[in-house]
Design a protein around this motif. Structure first.
Motif, PDB file in Angstrom:
ATOM      1  N   ASN A 253       0.764  -1.196  -0.066  1.00  0.00           N
ATOM      2  CA  ASN A 253       0.121   0.009   0.080  1.00  0.00           C
ATOM      3  C   ASN A 253       0.732   1.241  -0.158  1.00  0.00           C
ATOM      4  OD1 ASN A 253      -2.202  -1.606   0.158  1.00  0.00           O
ATOM      5  ND2 ASN A 253      -2.531  -1.371   2.333  1.00  0.00           N
ATOM      6  N   ILE A 254       1.993   1.248   0.887  1.00  0.00           N
ATOM      7  CA  ILE A 254       2.858   2.292   0.922  1.00  0.00           C
ATOM      8  C   ILE A 254       3.523   2.724  -0.643  1.00  0.00           C
ATOM      9  CG2 ILE A 254       4.976   3.236   1.864  1.00  0.00           C
ATOM     10  CD1 ILE A 254       4.250   1.841   4.549  1.00  0.00           C
ATOM     11  N   LEU A 255       3.916   1.614  -1.168  1.00  0.00           N
ATOM     12  CA  LEU A 255       4.781   1.781  -2.739  1.00  0.00           C
ATOM     13  C   LEU A 255       3.691   2.601  -3.389  1.00  0.00           C
ATOM     14  CD1 LEU A 255       7.045   0.188  -1.255  1.00  0.00           C
ATOM     15  CD2 LEU A 255       7.105  -0.968  -3.599  1.00  0.00           C
ATOM     16  N   ASP A 256       2.260   1.956  -3.459  1.00  0.00           N
ATOM     17  CA  ASP A 256       1.130   2.434  -4.329  1.00  0.00           C
ATOM     18  C   ASP A 256       0.769   3.918  -3.967  1.00  0.00           C
ATOM     19  OD1 ASP A 256       1.400  -0.065  -5.807  1.00  0.00           O
ATOM     20  OD2 ASP A 256      -0.439  -0.751  -4.671  1.00  0.00           O
ATOM     21  N   GLU A 257       0.795   4.240  -2.678  1.00  0.00           N
ATOM     22  CA  GLU A 257       0.454   5.336  -2.195  1.00  0.00           C
ATOM     23  C   GLU A 257       1.451   6.765  -2.585  1.00  0.00           C
ATOM     24  OE1 GLU A 257       0.051   5.228   2.086  1.00  0.00           O
ATOM     25  OE2 GLU A 257      -1.843   4.105   1.873  1.00  0.00           O
ATOM     26  N   HIS A 258       2.778   6.226  -2.877  1.00  0.00           N
ATOM     27  CA  HIS A 258       3.620   7.076  -3.083  1.00  0.00           C
ATOM     28  C   HIS A 258       3.946   6.879  -4.502  1.00  0.00           C
ATOM     29  CE1 HIS A 258       5.000   8.704   0.882  1.00  0.00           C
ATOM     30  NE2 HIS A 258       4.609   7.599   1.235  1.00  0.00           N
ATOM     31  N   ALA A 259       3.253   6.304  -5.480  1.00  0.00           N
ATOM     32  CA  ALA A 259       3.287   5.997  -6.868  1.00  0.00           C
ATOM     33  C   ALA A 259       4.788   5.608  -7.419  1.00  0.00           C
ATOM     34  CB  ALA A 259       2.852   7.123  -7.700  1.00  0.00           C
ATOM     35  N   LEU A 260       5.434   4.636  -6.530  1.00  0.00           N
ATOM     36  CA  LEU A 260       6.900   4.081  -7.147  1.00  0.00           C
ATOM     37  C   LEU A 260       6.398   3.147  -8.213  1.00  0.00           C
ATOM     38  CD1 LEU A 260       9.456   3.129  -4.483  1.00  0.00           C
ATOM     39  CD2 LEU A 260       9.116   1.969  -6.558  1.00  0.00           C
ATOM     40  N   LYS A 261       6.822   3.733  -9.298  1.00  0.00           N
ATOM     41  CA  LYS A 261       6.676   2.806 -10.739  1.00  0.00           C
ATOM     42  C   LYS A 261       7.571   1.653 -10.649  1.00  0.00           C
ATOM     43  CE  LYS A 261       4.604   6.897 -12.869  1.00  0.00           C
ATOM     44  NZ  LYS A 261       4.400   7.931 -13.937  1.00  0.00           N
ATOM     45  N   GLU A 262       8.697   1.886 -10.656  1.00  0.00           N
ATOM     46  CA  GLU A 262       9.879   0.964 -10.743  1.00  0.00           C
ATOM     47  C   GLU A 262      10.745   0.753  -9.640  1.00  0.00           C
ATOM     48  OE1 GLU A 262      12.964  -0.507 -14.390  1.00  0.00           O
ATOM     49  OE2 GLU A 262      11.809   1.139 -14.565  1.00  0.00           O
ATOM     50  N   GLY A 263      10.836  -0.508  -9.328  1.00  0.00           N
ATOM     51  CA  GLY A 263      11.827  -0.645  -7.999  1.00  0.00           C
ATOM     52  C   GLY A 263      11.217  -1.364  -7.036  1.00  0.00           C
ATOM     53  N   GLY A 264      11.256  -1.177  -5.749  1.00  0.00           N
ATOM     54  CA  GLY A 264      10.491  -1.907  -4.756  1.00  0.00           C
ATOM     55  C   GLY A 264      11.235  -1.818  -3.519  1.00  0.00           C
ATOM     56  N   ALA A 265      10.840  -2.847  -2.677  1.00  0.00           N
ATOM     57  CA  ALA A 265      11.330  -3.035  -1.277  1.00  0.00           C
ATOM     58  C   ALA A 265      11.610  -4.414  -0.694  1.00  0.00           C
ATOM     59  CB  ALA A 265      10.599  -1.935  -0.085  1.00  0.00           C
ATOM     60  N   VAL A 266      12.488  -4.423   0.308  1.00  0.00           N
ATOM     61  CA  VAL A 266      12.857  -5.663   0.721  1.00  0.00           C
ATOM     62  C   VAL A 266      13.003  -5.488   2.296  1.00  0.00           C
ATOM     63  CG1 VAL A 266      14.224  -7.673   1.022  1.00  0.00           C
ATOM     64  CG2 VAL A 266      14.395  -6.323  -1.261  1.00  0.00           C
TER      65      VAL A 266
END
Length: 582
Positions: A253-266
């Motif tokens: 949800n956090i990635l989508d809220e900030h509109a991160l288009k390419e990348g991610g988190a671990v």
């Protein structure tokens, strides 16, 4: 006359040959290759039966994935009403069924009258509703557990997808296909854990309801519906991951809220070195199978995150970093930085906190002059080169790997590059040839937080039989190779904390969080995109928290983005804040 007889004989011979070929072909179809016809391995018996059978698949028989607490990640079971089309021609207590379902009979009629094949009707049923409906014993009407795909699945790139691939199916399961145990059209794992664990997950047999129909779709042998299913109490298996689905969903949800288009988190658990959550962008487009690749397993340009390696080498090398100061008005080529980037004279600790390129380019060149392989050695000691995911022998699978297609890190493309001053300086700040996976960077931070102990990263804990017994447990394993000393880890932890605590540190934004964060930022210039010089960058923040009693290691990366729009730090901030709210 003789010529005529010869022509007749010739024609008869040709006709006999054609009849022989036809008989041979018929024998091949009817007797020889009935379950594996042509190079497509078509099961003719199965196809023939399908032409005169309508069926309702309750469970496709493929093994499934759960999170660490047993919560389904890919499919779940629901009690639903299954109705066969022939009930339209019957008199049956539809009013009673509608009442149990809390529907009107008109609503039920409207749904059933459009059926031309078995279908699920209505909403999820309670166990009591299912029991009441089944007690009526209505032919063609059943309240059953039906397998259903999880809506909006989390960790989609990590889990991966399935699909039909006849070439891979033939290569991977040739014997089972030839023996008729598997259909050539059986879906197999295409990516992610679905691919890694495919041989455990491949279905033994579907569970389904079926009945035979005539050419008009009516019952061929009466209205009896038959059940076919696997009688094996052990299969299908379930793969229990280390993912916490609640945390995973919040991170998505956090990635989508900030509109991160390419990348991610671990996100890793530092003590166990297990993946708590992993998300990659872009989302998978199921129709076009795009976005399938997991960016967290693909080597990327790390930028200044790589200065952690240079710092570790400098701590151990004997290079004097205590009393010296460095002119951080200069860049790595000894030229004046742009006015906005000038930092003045800084010591080594402040250089790390403010991410001074000149300092690390200078120190790297001095170290390489004494030891040409020192950068490679410390990149290996911190686990940035070889894959870090769990691997080992599992039953008859030699060198089984949990992560599908995990990439290897790169320090130099050419050996000669490590001898040139310019190339050494560029490498020291994580540019030029350097490529590392976000998973490896997260593992590096966990290694430092543990005092230098290297471990393999696990994402699957165990494989379980259908009855709940354990088929296999993936035990924690150390990551092979040299490691940094505990003293080196202590010094690195001090430097990583200063990145956040320092008034001008590149991570000072995180000072307002409820827990103290330690980490390192990274900004990598990506040049020559489509042959043009651009302002496209990779933006990283990698760290761990709470800094004094580390629990989690976290990496966030925004790839191929413009520097003015990168949400990396905001995403990192919100993930920490979600785990440790104020």
């Amino acid at each position: 006359m003789k010529n005529t007889v010869k022509r007749i004989h010739f024609v008869l011979i040709i006709m006999m040959i054609m009849i022989g070929v036809l008989v041979g072909r018929m024998a091949q179809i009817q007797l020889i290759d009935t379950e594996s016809f042509s190079k497509e391995k078509i099961n003719l018996i199965e196809s023939s039966v399908k032409q005169r059978t309508q069926e309702m698949i309750l469970n496709d028989g493929r093994g499934q994935f759960t999170d660490k607490n047993g919560v389904p990640l890919t499919v779940q079971k629901e009690r639903r009403l299954v109705v066969f089309p022939f009930v339209k021609e019957m008199t049956w207590p539809k009013e009673k069924v509608a009442s149990i379902m809390q529907h009107t009979s008109a609503t039920l009629d409207e749904q059933i009258n459009t059926l031309d094949k078995p279908a699920v009707i209505g909403e999820t049923l309670t166990s009591e509703q299912a029991k009441e409906i089944n007690a009526l014993k209505i032919p063609g009407v059943f309240a059953l557990n039906v397998q259903k795909k999880v809506k909006n699945p989390v960790a989609e790139q990590l889990i991966g997808i399935t699909g039909e691939n006849k070439n891979v199916m033939t290569k991977r399961y040739n014997k089972k296909v030839n023996d008729g145990e598997l259909s050539i059209n059986t879906p197999i794992g295409v990516s992610g854990l679905q691919s890694s664990f495919d041989e455990f997950l491949i279905p033994e047999q579907e569970s389904k309801l079926l009945y035979h129909v005539d050419r008009r779709g009516g019952p061929l042998f009466g209205i009896e519906v038959k059940y076919t299913g696997a009688g094996n109490p052990f299969y299908p298996v379930s793969v229990q991951t280390t993912i916490d689905s609640s945390i995973q969903q919040k991170m998505e949800n956090i990635l989508d809220e900030h509109a991160l288009k390419e990348g991610g988190a671990v996100l890793l658990d530092i003590d166990t070195n297990e993946v708590v959550a992993m998300t990659s962008r872009p989302h998978i487009n199921q129709q076009r199978s795009s976005g399938v690749g997991n960016r967290m397993l693909v080597p990327q340009v790390p930028g200044s995150v790589f200065k952690t390696v240079i710092a570790a080498a400098a701590i151990d090398s004997g290079i004097d970093t205590y009393k010296r100061t460095f002119n951080c008005d200069l860049d790595i080529y000894n030229k004046l930085e742009k006015q906005a980037k000038r930092k003045g004279m800084l010591n080594f600790q402040d250089s790390f906190a403010e991410s001074c390129n000149y300092t690390f380019g200078t120190v790297a060149k001095e170290m390489v002059k004494e030891n040409k392989t020192i950068i490679d050695e410390y990149a290996n000691k911190l686990g940035l080169v070889d894959p870090v995911g769990w691997q080992g022998d599992v039953f008859h699978f030699d060198d089984f790997k949990q992560f599908d297609n995990e990439g290897k890190g790169i320090i130099w493309h050419q050996d000669k590059a490590s001898t040139y001053s310019k190339e050494i300086a560029q490498t020291a700040i994580g540019q030029r040839d350097v490529r590392v996976t976000p998973l490896a960077v997260a593992n590096m931070m966990a290694t430092i937080a543990r005092g230098g102990e290297k471990k393999q990263v696990r994402v699957v804990d165990r494989i379980q039989y259908k009855n709940g017994a354990t088929l296999y447990t993936f035990q924690p394993q150390k990551l092979q190779g040299d490691h940094i000393a505990p003293y080196t880890a202590i010094r690195l932890r001090q430097l990583l904390k200063e990145v956040v605590d320092h008034p001008k540190g590149t991570g000072r934004r995180f000072q307002s969080l409820a827990v103290q964060v330690a980490g390192k930022s990274g900004t990598a210039d990506i040049r020559a995109v489509e042959g043009k010089n651009t302002n496209i960058i990779n933006k990283w923040f990698a760290g761990y928290f709470p800094a004094n009693h580390p629990k989690y290691a976290l990496v966030v990366v925004d790839l191929n983005t413009e520097s003015s729009t990168t949400p990396t730090n905001a995403v990192f901030y919100d993930i920490v804040n979600t785990l440790y709210p104020k």
